[in-house]
Each structure stands twice: as structure tokens, then as C-alpha cells.
Design an enzyme around this catalytic site. Structure first.
Site, mmCIF file in Angstrom:
data_model
loop_
_atom_site.group_PDB
_atom_site.id
_atom_site.type_symbol
_atom_site.label_atom_id
_atom_site.label_comp_id
_atom_site.label_asym_id
_atom_site.label_seq_id
_atom_site.Cartn_x
_atom_site.Cartn_y
_atom_site.Cartn_z
ATOM 1 N N LEU A 103 0.882 -1.161 0.000
ATOM 2 C CA LEU A 103 0.000 0.000 0.000
ATOM 3 C C LEU A 103 0.922 1.213 0.000
ATOM 4 C CD1 LEU A 103 -2.754 -0.912 2.636
ATOM 5 C CD2 LEU A 103 -3.084 -0.607 0.179
ATOM 6 N N ASP A 104 0.600 2.233 -0.805
ATOM 7 C CA ASP A 104 1.509 3.372 -0.875
ATOM 8 C C ASP A 104 1.448 4.214 0.398
ATOM 9 O OD1 ASP A 104 -0.550 5.394 -1.134
ATOM 10 O OD2 ASP A 104 -0.748 4.882 -3.243
ATOM 11 N N LEU A 105 2.336 5.202 0.461
ATOM 12 C CA LEU A 105 2.518 6.019 1.662
ATOM 13 C C LEU A 105 1.215 6.586 2.205
ATOM 14 C CD1 LEU A 105 4.702 7.505 3.508
ATOM 15 C CD2 LEU A 105 4.506 9.392 1.878
ATOM 16 N N SER A 107 -1.916 5.621 1.532
ATOM 17 C CA SER A 107 -3.042 4.688 1.612
ATOM 18 C C SER A 107 -3.005 3.956 2.939
ATOM 19 C CB SER A 107 -2.987 3.689 0.449
ATOM 20 O OG SER A 107 -3.101 4.354 -0.783
#
Length: 239
Positions: A103-105, A107
Site C-alpha cells: 500500500l503506498d505512503l 493509503s
């Protein structure tokens, strides 16, 4: 029964299979005192296998956890920009674990963790067809027809994105909550697709990954999947 060295290393939880292949190519792995240079090398587990001169962790029973990743953490063991990582902020008591996907930063939500790097590789494969469901808050003028058309896929900057199911949950002015379901999970897919529709994503929460649900976990909390459920849901993927 023999297996590829990279697969054996991944099952020990030291890294993913791809990571193991890189370590072998870097000549950092020895088997019975000899440097191994090919990931295709086979072992049966009776050998003395060392990584940077240290024994691998003992292969243990496969375990799986559901973790609520908070906003502000990157999903990596070490970040080149020195940003805080998921693995620096896990609750105490967990063994060394690997994430299944990322999951990106910015999210948040469900992130699966396992002590088995080979399982991580299997569960990330698009061929599983596992649906990932997200609750997404967007800002902008909503075109519900374009949103519905996402079920047919969309091409953005030459990249083909597969079928996406996007349903409106609530609308208030230029803000809306959507329920978005997809199977591919390309890098930052939802953000890129919504931007193509003129919408800015300002919150993204993953609620489920295949059969595994976030449930009532709070940010930073982790819950282990019982072995019985693990075997029921994954079956042959555990072998």
C-alpha cells in the site's frame, strides 16, 4: 525432496523468492561452504546454507496476519528516503514477516503479512483473480456514467487497466465516497484511474484482499489468521 534454493530461502522467511534470487546473483549465499551463483541450484534442506555467513532462519509453519497499515508508512523494510516503514512500526512479538503486495505512503487499511516469502509470491500473482476492495473518498465532479464504464477497463498513458467496479456510496457536494473493487492492483491504480476521470483521491482504505477482511481492526493493529482458516482458504498454495 529437492527444491530451488531461492524457493527454500523464501520459505524460511528471510526474503521473497525474487529477493533470494538477487542475493544469490550477488554471490552472498553459500551451500556447504561453496558460493552459489545460480538461483536454479537445488537443495533438500539438509545442507548448510548461509547468507552473508549467517544461517538462514529455520523453516517454520506458514503463518498469515492481517495488519491495518496506517497512513504515513511505506511498505518496505528499508527506505532510501529514510521515511518511516511498516516494518519499523509493527507490534512486538511478530517474527520476521514479508508483506503480500503493498500500500503506498498515503493509503491505509488491510495489508497481509506472512513469514513465508514463497506464499507472498503466490498470493501476489494476478492469476489468482483475487478481488481487492477499497473504500475511496474523492473530490471533484462525479460522472457516474464514466464511473460505471470502468467495468470495461481503461487505458491511461498507454497502460491497460482491467475491469474495475466502482459504486457510489455517498455524495456531498463535490466530495464522494466510493466502493471500488479490482483484481489487478497495478501500482497506484486507483489514484491514476480516478485522476483520469477528473477526481482527486484524498483517502483510500483497503477493506479486503481475496477472502481476508480488515474487519474492526484499528490503525496499527494486527490479527493472526487461525491455521484452520488459513488451510481452508489457501489449500494447495501452502505447499
Amino acid at each position: 525432496m529437492s527444491e530451488r534454493l531461492a524457493k527454500f530461502m523464501a520459505r524460511s522467511g528471510v526474503c521473497s523468492r525474487r529477493g533470494a534470487e538477487e542475493l544469490i546473483n550477488q554471490k552472498r549465499v553459500t551451500v556447504n561452504g561453496e558460493i552459489v551463483s545460480s538461483p536454479a541450484f537445488n537443495v533438500d534442506g539438509s545442507e548448510k546454507i548461509l547468507l552473508d555467513g549467517e544461517p538462514l532462519p529455520q523453516v517454520e509453519d506458514t503463518r498469515l496476519w492481517v495488519y491495518y497499515k496506517p497512513v504515513g508508512l511505506v511498505t518496505t523494510h528499508k527506505d532510501e528516503k529514510d521515511r518511516p516503514t511498516v516494518f519499523q512500526h509493527l507490534p512486538e512479538g511478530l517474527p520476521r514477516v514479508i508483506s503480500i503486495g503493498r500500500l503506498d505512503l498515503n493509503s491505509e487499511g488491510l495489508l497481509l503479512l506472512t513469514n513465508n516469502g514463497e506464499l507472498s509470491r503466490k498470493l501476489e500473482l494476478p492469476s489468482n483473480g483475487w478481488a481487492r476492495r477499497y473504500k475511496v473518498r474523492v473530490h471533484g465532479i462525479l460522472d457516474e456514467k464514466k464511473l460505471a464504464d470502468l467495468k470495461n477497463g481503461i487505458v491511461i498513458d498507454g497502460i491497460q487497466y482491467g475491469s474495475i467496479k466502482a459504486e457510489v456510496v455517498t455524495i456531498k457536494g463535490t466530495n464522494a465516497w466510493l466502493m471500488v473493487t479490482l483484481s489487478e492492483g497495478k501500482n497506484r491504480e486507483i489514484r491514476k484511474v480516478m485522476k483520469a476521470l477528473g477526481l482527486e483521491v484524498n483517502r483510500l482504505i483497503r477493506l479486503s484482499y481475496g477472502p481476508f477482511q480488515l474487519g474492526n481492526l484499528r490503525p496499527g493493529e494486527v490479527k493472526e489468521i487461525p491455521q484452520k482458516v488459513l488451510k481452508e482458504q489457501l489449500g494447495a498454495k501452502l505447499s
